[in-house]
Design an enzyme around this catalytic site. Structure first.
Site, PDB file in Angstrom:
ATOM      1  N   GLY A  83      -5.360   3.560  -2.733  1.00  0.00           N
ATOM      2  CA  GLY A  83      -4.046   3.638  -2.093  1.00  0.00           C
ATOM      3  C   GLY A  83      -3.605   5.055  -1.785  1.00  0.00           C
ATOM      4  O   GLY A  83      -4.262   5.774  -1.030  1.00  0.00           O
TER       5      GLY A  83
ATOM      6  N   ASP B 126     -13.214  -6.234  -4.733  1.00  0.00           N
ATOM      7  CA  ASP B 126     -12.437  -5.129  -4.163  1.00  0.00           C
ATOM      8  C   ASP B 126     -12.756  -3.821  -4.907  1.00  0.00           C
ATOM      9  O   ASP B 126     -13.021  -2.788  -4.286  1.00  0.00           O
ATOM     10  CB  ASP B 126     -10.944  -5.466  -4.273  1.00  0.00           C
ATOM     11  CG  ASP B 126     -10.055  -4.366  -3.735  1.00  0.00           C
ATOM     12  OD1 ASP B 126      -9.757  -4.371  -2.531  1.00  0.00           O
ATOM     13  OD2 ASP B 126      -9.660  -3.480  -4.529  1.00  0.00           O
TER      14      ASP B 126
ATOM     15  N   LYS C 286     -14.707  -0.296  -3.598  1.00  0.00           N
ATOM     16  CA  LYS C 286     -14.137   1.048  -3.736  1.00  0.00           C
ATOM     17  C   LYS C 286     -15.080   1.959  -4.518  1.00  0.00           C
ATOM     18  O   LYS C 286     -15.241   3.137  -4.188  1.00  0.00           O
ATOM     19  CB  LYS C 286     -12.779   0.967  -4.440  1.00  0.00           C
ATOM     20  CG  LYS C 286     -11.709   0.334  -3.555  1.00  0.00           C
ATOM     21  CD  LYS C 286     -10.477   0.019  -4.351  1.00  0.00           C
ATOM     22  CE  LYS C 286      -9.412  -0.640  -3.511  1.00  0.00           C
ATOM     23  NZ  LYS C 286      -8.347  -1.242  -4.297  1.00  0.00           N
TER      24      LYS C 286
HETATM   25  P1  NAP Z   1      -2.184  -8.027   6.038  1.00  0.00           P
HETATM   26  O1  NAP Z   1      -0.798  -7.864   5.551  1.00  0.00           O
HETATM   27  O2  NAP Z   1      -2.859  -9.331   5.875  1.00  0.00           O
HETATM   28  O3  NAP Z   1      -2.198  -7.618   7.588  1.00  0.00           O
HETATM   29  C1  NAP Z   1      -3.310  -7.818   8.423  1.00  0.00           C
HETATM   30  C2  NAP Z   1      -2.892  -7.575   9.867  1.00  0.00           C
HETATM   31  O4  NAP Z   1      -4.047  -7.666  10.707  1.00  0.00           O
HETATM   32  C3  NAP Z   1      -1.902  -8.611  10.396  1.00  0.00           C
HETATM   33  O5  NAP Z   1      -0.993  -7.995  11.281  1.00  0.00           O
HETATM   34  C4  NAP Z   1      -2.792  -9.597  11.173  1.00  0.00           C
HETATM   35  O6  NAP Z   1      -2.145 -10.192  12.269  1.00  0.00           O
HETATM   36  C5  NAP Z   1      -3.861  -8.646  11.716  1.00  0.00           C
HETATM   37  N1  NAP Z   1      -5.138  -9.337  11.914  1.00  0.00           N
HETATM   38  C6  NAP Z   1      -5.954  -9.831  10.981  1.00  0.00           C
HETATM   39  N2  NAP Z   1      -7.044 -10.381  11.553  1.00  0.00           N
HETATM   40  C7  NAP Z   1      -6.890 -10.224  12.886  1.00  0.00           C
HETATM   41  C8  NAP Z   1      -7.663 -10.582  14.009  1.00  0.00           C
HETATM   42  N3  NAP Z   1      -8.825 -11.212  13.883  1.00  0.00           N
HETATM   43  N4  NAP Z   1      -7.211 -10.255  15.240  1.00  0.00           N
HETATM   44  C9  NAP Z   1      -6.024  -9.601  15.384  1.00  0.00           C
HETATM   45  N5  NAP Z   1      -5.244  -9.230  14.351  1.00  0.00           N
HETATM   46  C10 NAP Z   1      -5.677  -9.547  13.116  1.00  0.00           C
HETATM   47  O7  NAP Z   1      -3.155  -6.948   5.350  1.00  0.00           O
HETATM   48  P2  NAP Z   1      -2.747  -5.573   4.644  1.00  0.00           P
HETATM   49  O8  NAP Z   1      -2.362  -5.827   3.233  1.00  0.00           O
HETATM   50  O9  NAP Z   1      -1.848  -4.799   5.517  1.00  0.00           O
HETATM   51  O10 NAP Z   1      -4.190  -4.862   4.563  1.00  0.00           O
HETATM   52  C11 NAP Z   1      -4.787  -4.322   5.713  1.00  0.00           C
HETATM   53  C12 NAP Z   1      -6.015  -3.508   5.302  1.00  0.00           C
HETATM   54  O11 NAP Z   1      -5.614  -2.464   4.427  1.00  0.00           O
HETATM   55  C13 NAP Z   1      -7.101  -4.310   4.566  1.00  0.00           C
HETATM   56  O12 NAP Z   1      -8.368  -3.784   4.913  1.00  0.00           O
HETATM   57  C14 NAP Z   1      -6.809  -4.004   3.109  1.00  0.00           C
HETATM   58  O13 NAP Z   1      -7.944  -4.100   2.286  1.00  0.00           O
HETATM   59  C15 NAP Z   1      -6.364  -2.545   3.225  1.00  0.00           C
HETATM   60  N6  NAP Z   1      -5.517  -2.090   2.133  1.00  0.00           N
HETATM   61  C16 NAP Z   1      -4.413  -2.791   1.771  1.00  0.00           C
HETATM   62  C17 NAP Z   1      -3.623  -2.308   0.744  1.00  0.00           C
HETATM   63  C18 NAP Z   1      -2.392  -3.048   0.293  1.00  0.00           C
HETATM   64  O14 NAP Z   1      -1.811  -2.650  -0.717  1.00  0.00           O
HETATM   65  N7  NAP Z   1      -1.943  -4.084   0.988  1.00  0.00           N
HETATM   66  C19 NAP Z   1      -3.958  -1.121   0.085  1.00  0.00           C
HETATM   67  C20 NAP Z   1      -5.098  -0.418   0.497  1.00  0.00           C
HETATM   68  C21 NAP Z   1      -5.867  -0.916   1.526  1.00  0.00           C
HETATM   69  P3  NAP Z   1      -0.888 -11.195  12.062  1.00  0.00           P
HETATM   70  O15 NAP Z   1       0.243 -10.312  11.634  1.00  0.00           O
HETATM   71  O16 NAP Z   1      -0.674 -11.788  13.390  1.00  0.00           O
HETATM   72  O17 NAP Z   1      -1.319 -12.151  10.994  1.00  0.00           O
HETATM   73  N1  HSE Z   2      -5.769  -5.273  -3.084  1.00  0.00           N
HETATM   74  C1  HSE Z   2      -5.955  -3.896  -3.370  1.00  0.00           C
HETATM   75  C2  HSE Z   2      -5.536  -3.605  -4.798  1.00  0.00           C
HETATM   76  C3  HSE Z   2      -5.153  -3.046  -2.424  1.00  0.00           C
HETATM   77  O1  HSE Z   2      -4.878  -4.468  -5.416  1.00  0.00           O
HETATM   78  O2  HSE Z   2      -5.860  -2.553  -5.317  1.00  0.00           O
HETATM   79  C4  HSE Z   2      -5.604  -1.630  -2.438  1.00  0.00           C
HETATM   80  O3  HSE Z   2      -6.876  -1.484  -1.920  1.00  0.00           O
END
Ligand code: NAP
Ligand code: HSE
Length: 437
Positions: free
Chosen positions: A141, A208, A212
């Site tokens: 993060g 996950d 990492k």
């Molecule tokens: P999320 O809330 O599920 O958002 C995913 C977004 O991508 C949504 O806007 C979704 O569209 C869009 N999307 C998914 N598949 C798609 C497709 N095939 N075509 C077009 N749009 C698509 O996910 P997130 O939590 O933001 O995470 C995003 C990335 O960041 C992931 O790789 C995750 O591992 C990484 N990450 C997340 C966190 C965390 O704390 N959340 C931390 C570090 C890294 P819709 O809105 O229309 O559904």
């Molecule tokens: N799902 C992940 C976590 C988000 O809980 O650490 C950050 O990569």
């Protein structure tokens, strides 16, 4: 973007793939800080288009005109020189990134599952086409561990990386250890807070964290560690009885990533482990992540901070964007030129919590007289401990956070009381409301 002079670029168009938890926070940060970013970098960032699946969803603060369901609008438009990938998943994400990189666009991604499988291929494509790919948010993060490993510790010969690298499981284990609910209930809370992956079995099953650790160990050891090289177990089979038994023996249970390098080989694993309560990793709670990096030169360096969450992760994504965009001189950001217009608060207007120890005459009413001085100055007492010895008593008070100037006034009055002997000791108490007023 390295093949163009930064001074030629006054305006940089940033397309997004995804606008969920992280994507929305990235847009908010880039638009909310646009003026500061322009002053610091010399470049104006324009956000959009933004690819989503379902354009009808509520996205507070995001201009609907920027939303598209056509990937080509982001990955094929030559005016989009930087693509931020925060949609997650492998398919069609991998193809989208290949398309963008092939035409020379730079990419910032938070996608650990993709990078731990296809990182070398994508980095090579970026190199070949003259773009850049950065991925700080893919591990831990907001914690800038990739920058530290890639830059600060480049030549440090890192021998071990031990980490709590999944926020969701650390949140679950922390909550369960303090009786904050059962496994399913706490997992649901982690999902609601935006910590968990779209498929939370990635978090609780250890995949996950394994992804990492593959990324971190590749950078730390200058090696190619694929996700398949990392055996992993999660916390999904852990029983609360073992968390309790471990606690009674002086341990906390953590999901650890453990990577070691010796002369000939590397080992990288993820498993739940008992950590002695006095160990530095034991105190890392909630959704925080921590990485302990060992090298001969530096001994141990620990980085700790928020490992998940929209704003937290967006901070790492935006840092990568700014590193790619650069400055006209290809040097440090012009932070020195940025003036937020905020003034420095006078010392007396800041707040602190306090510890006070004083010797007083051991006679009726002393405590009431001291307490009334603090009350009249608007300062509230949290704890009082009084111990007597003959005609003199020692009085120790802990005060809730209050204005420094009120405390100074109160202590001047306390010192003047007949009951008080000698000079009282006054210390500030950390973590109890200290800071600005
Ligand atoms: P999320 O809330 O599920 O958002 C995913 C977004 O991508 C949504 O806007 C979704 O569209 C869009 N999307 C998914 N598949 C798609 C497709 N095939 N075509 C077009 N749009 C698509 O996910 P997130 O939590 O933001 O995470 C995003 C990335 O960041 C992931 O790789 C995750 O591992 C990484 N990450 C997340 C966190 C965390 O704390 N959340 C931390 C570090 C890294 P819709 O809105 O229309 O559904
Ligand atoms: N799902 C992940 C976590 C988000 O809980 O650490 C950050 O990569």
């Amino acid at each position: 973007m390295r093949n163009r002079r930064a001074s030629d670029r006054r305006s940089v168009r940033i397309g997004l793939l995804g606008c969920g938890t992280v994507g929305q926070a990235v847009v908010r940060t880039l638009t909310g800080s646009a003026a500061t970013i322009e002053r610091a970098t010399g470049h104006r960032l324009e956000v959009g288009p933004i690819l989503v699946r379902d354009p009808s969803k509520e996205r507070p603060g995001i201009d609907p005109a920027l939303i598209t369901t056509d990937p080509a609008a982001v990955i094929e438009d030559p005016s989009v020189t930087l693509v931020v990938e925060v949609m997650g998943g492998l398919d069609p994400t991998l193809d989208h990134l290949r398309t963008a990189l092939r035409r020379g666009a730079s990419v910032v991604t938070a996608n650990k599952q993709l990078l731990s499988r296809h990182g070398p291929e994508l980095l090579a494509m970026a190199e070949q086409a003259g773009g850049e790919m950065r991925f700080e948010a893919s591990a831990c993060g907001a914690v800038p561990v990739i920058k530290v490993l890639r830059e600060s510790l480049l030549a440090a010969e890192v021998t071990a990386v031990t980490g709590i690298v999944n926020g969701t499981t650390n949140f679950i284990l922390t909550e369960m250890a303090k009786g904050g609910g059962g496994y399913d209930e706490v997992l649901a809370r982690a999902q609601a807070l935006g910590y968990a992956e779209a498929d939370p079995t990635e978090d609780v099953g250890g995949a996950d964290a394994a992804a990492k650790m593959a990324i971190l160990s590749s950078i730390a050891f200058h090696a190619r560690v694929h996700l398949d090289d990392v055996p992993y177990e999660g916390i999904d089979r852990l029983q609360s009885e073992d968390i309790e038994r471990a606690a009674s023996l002086g341990f906390v249970v953590k999901l650890l990533g453990v990577a070691r390098a010796d002369d000939g080989s590397i080992s990288v694993r993820v498993y739940p482990a008992l950590v002695p309560r006095g160990h530095r990793l034991a105190s890392v709670g909630g959704a925080d992540n921590a990485v302990l990096i060992e090298s001969r030169a530096t001994r141990e360096i620990m980085l700790v901070g928020p490992g998940a969450g929209g704003d937290e992760t967006a901070s790492a994504v935006v840092a990568d964007v700014l590193a790619i965009v650069g400055t006209p001189q290809w040097s440090f950001l012009h932070n020195a030129l940025v003036d937020s217009g905020r003034s420095v608060a006078p010392a007396g207007e800041t707040t602190s919590a306090f510890y006070v120890r004083m010797s007083v005459a051991d006679r009726p009413g002393v405590l009431a007289r001291v307490a009334s001085v603090f009350a009249e100055e608007g300062l509230s007492i949290r704890t009082v401990v009084q111990s007597g010895s003959g005609d003199e008593a020692s009085l120790v008070l802990i005060l809730h956070a209050g204005l420094e100037r009120r405390m100074e006034a109160a202590m001047a009055r306390v010192r003047a009381l007949d009951d008080v002997r000698g000079e009282p000791v006054v210390l500030r108490v950390l973590g109890s409301g200290e800071g600005g007023s």
